[in-house]
Design a protein around this motif. Structure first.
Motif, mmCIF file in Angstrom:
data_model
loop_
_atom_site.group_PDB
_atom_site.id
_atom_site.type_symbol
_atom_site.label_atom_id
_atom_site.label_comp_id
_atom_site.label_asym_id
_atom_site.label_seq_id
_atom_site.Cartn_x
_atom_site.Cartn_y
_atom_site.Cartn_z
ATOM 1 N N SER A 93 -5.753 0.232 -7.469
ATOM 2 C CA SER A 93 -5.086 1.521 -7.677
ATOM 3 C C SER A 93 -5.498 2.475 -6.571
ATOM 4 O O SER A 93 -6.584 2.363 -6.012
ATOM 5 C CB SER A 93 -5.432 2.105 -9.051
ATOM 6 O OG SER A 93 -6.799 2.403 -9.109
ATOM 7 N N ARG A 94 -4.615 3.386 -6.273
ATOM 8 C CA ARG A 94 -4.864 4.358 -5.223
ATOM 9 C C ARG A 94 -4.548 5.736 -5.765
ATOM 10 O O ARG A 94 -3.651 5.899 -6.573
ATOM 11 C CB ARG A 94 -3.970 4.078 -4.021
ATOM 12 C CG ARG A 94 -4.220 2.740 -3.409
ATOM 13 C CD ARG A 94 -3.223 2.491 -2.321
ATOM 14 N NE ARG A 94 -3.489 1.205 -1.707
ATOM 15 C CZ ARG A 94 -2.587 0.449 -1.164
ATOM 16 N NH1 ARG A 94 -1.345 0.839 -1.142
ATOM 17 N NH2 ARG A 94 -2.898 -0.695 -0.617
ATOM 18 N N HIS A 95 -5.249 6.705 -5.293
ATOM 19 C CA HIS A 95 -4.993 8.085 -5.649
ATOM 20 C C HIS A 95 -4.490 8.786 -4.404
ATOM 21 O O HIS A 95 -5.263 9.122 -3.512
ATOM 22 C CB HIS A 95 -6.244 8.755 -6.203
ATOM 23 C CG HIS A 95 -6.785 8.040 -7.399
ATOM 24 N ND1 HIS A 95 -6.190 8.131 -8.639
ATOM 25 C CD2 HIS A 95 -7.823 7.189 -7.546
ATOM 26 C CE1 HIS A 95 -6.855 7.384 -9.493
ATOM 27 N NE2 HIS A 95 -7.844 6.797 -8.853
ATOM 28 N N PHE A 96 -3.181 8.947 -4.321
ATOM 29 C CA PHE A 96 -2.528 9.432 -3.110
ATOM 30 C C PHE A 96 -3.042 10.807 -2.695
ATOM 31 O O PHE A 96 -3.227 11.072 -1.512
ATOM 32 C CB PHE A 96 -1.013 9.477 -3.329
ATOM 33 C CG PHE A 96 -0.248 9.817 -2.096
ATOM 34 C CD1 PHE A 96 0.264 11.077 -1.915
ATOM 35 C CD2 PHE A 96 -0.048 8.868 -1.105
ATOM 36 C CE1 PHE A 96 0.975 11.399 -0.774
ATOM 37 C CE2 PHE A 96 0.655 9.176 0.024
ATOM 38 C CZ PHE A 96 1.170 10.447 0.194
ATOM 39 N N GLN A 97 -3.293 11.682 -3.650
ATOM 40 C CA GLN A 97 -3.694 13.049 -3.317
ATOM 41 C C GLN A 97 -5.087 13.104 -2.704
ATOM 42 O O GLN A 97 -5.399 14.046 -1.977
ATOM 43 C CB GLN A 97 -3.667 13.943 -4.570
ATOM 44 C CG GLN A 97 -2.289 14.146 -5.129
ATOM 45 C CD GLN A 97 -1.888 13.057 -6.123
ATOM 46 O OE1 GLN A 97 -2.548 12.049 -6.268
ATOM 47 N NE2 GLN A 97 -0.782 13.274 -6.802
ATOM 48 N N THR A 98 -5.941 12.162 -2.998
ATOM 49 C CA THR A 98 -7.318 12.235 -2.523
ATOM 50 C C THR A 98 -7.621 11.297 -1.376
ATOM 51 O O THR A 98 -8.750 11.259 -0.910
ATOM 52 C CB THR A 98 -8.290 11.944 -3.678
ATOM 53 O OG1 THR A 98 -8.035 10.628 -4.163
ATOM 54 C CG2 THR A 98 -8.133 12.961 -4.785
ATOM 55 N N SER A 111 -0.141 6.790 -8.104
ATOM 56 C CA SER A 111 -0.467 8.033 -8.783
ATOM 57 C C SER A 111 0.500 9.156 -8.436
ATOM 58 O O SER A 111 0.414 10.232 -8.986
ATOM 59 C CB SER A 111 -1.892 8.465 -8.420
ATOM 60 O OG SER A 111 -2.019 8.624 -7.033
ATOM 61 N N PHE A 112 1.401 8.916 -7.523
ATOM 62 C CA PHE A 112 2.371 9.918 -7.113
ATOM 63 C C PHE A 112 3.714 9.503 -7.697
ATOM 64 O O PHE A 112 3.805 9.137 -8.851
ATOM 65 C CB PHE A 112 2.380 9.987 -5.573
ATOM 66 C CG PHE A 112 3.143 11.117 -4.975
ATOM 67 C CD1 PHE A 112 2.828 12.423 -5.299
ATOM 68 C CD2 PHE A 112 4.168 10.873 -4.093
ATOM 69 C CE1 PHE A 112 3.531 13.466 -4.747
ATOM 70 C CE2 PHE A 112 4.865 11.906 -3.525
ATOM 71 C CZ PHE A 112 4.552 13.211 -3.852
ATOM 72 N N LEU A 113 4.752 9.552 -6.963
ATOM 73 C CA LEU A 113 6.065 9.048 -7.365
ATOM 74 C C LEU A 113 6.119 7.581 -6.944
ATOM 75 O O LEU A 113 6.036 7.280 -5.751
ATOM 76 C CB LEU A 113 7.155 9.874 -6.684
ATOM 77 C CG LEU A 113 8.593 9.550 -6.983
ATOM 78 C CD1 LEU A 113 8.871 9.749 -8.472
ATOM 79 C CD2 LEU A 113 9.504 10.440 -6.169
#
Length: 119
Positions: free
Chosen positions: A14-19, A73-75
């Motif tokens: 999983s990736r957290h695009f904002q961070t 985690s985004f769109l």
């Protein structure tokens, strides 16, 4: 846990695009790759390389996403396409131009001609 269990154990990616600043860097690296392709007159060849890698990346990302091993985690659709466009192609373009520059390969037959102004 023995080696077989370790090898077949599910891994959740999983990736957290904002961070993740890595993906911001990839955007600028993509721009740099396009600049190099234009500067060395290998734009069409580079776009062919990029399309090939993007199709492979799209197949890979879609398999991971549909199997439940990839979560965005985004769109989801936009982030999937962003990964496809930025992860493989720019690096391949830069690597190929570098290999041509130092003489490992010869891409002279793939270079576009110099545009001249007709007076």
């Amino acid at each position: 846990m023995d080696i077989v269990e370790w090898l077949i154990k599910d891994i959740l990616i999983s990736r957290h695009f904002q961070t993740q600043f890595f993906y911001i860097f990839l955007f600028f690296f993509m721009i740099f790759a396009v600049y190099l392709a234009k500067r060395y007159r290998l734009f069409k060849f580079s776009m062919l390389l990029w399309l090939s890698v993007a199709l492979i990346g799209l197949a890979w990302e879609m398999v991971l996403f549909s199997a439940g091993s990839r979560h965005y985690s985004f769109l989801a659709a936009a982030e999937l396409l962003y990964h496809v466009i930025t992860e493989g192609g720019p690096g391949l373009i830069v690597m190929t131009i570098f290999a041509d520059k130092i003489g490992i390969i010869d891409l002279s037959e793939y270079k576009e001609g110099v545009k001249t102004r007709d007076s």
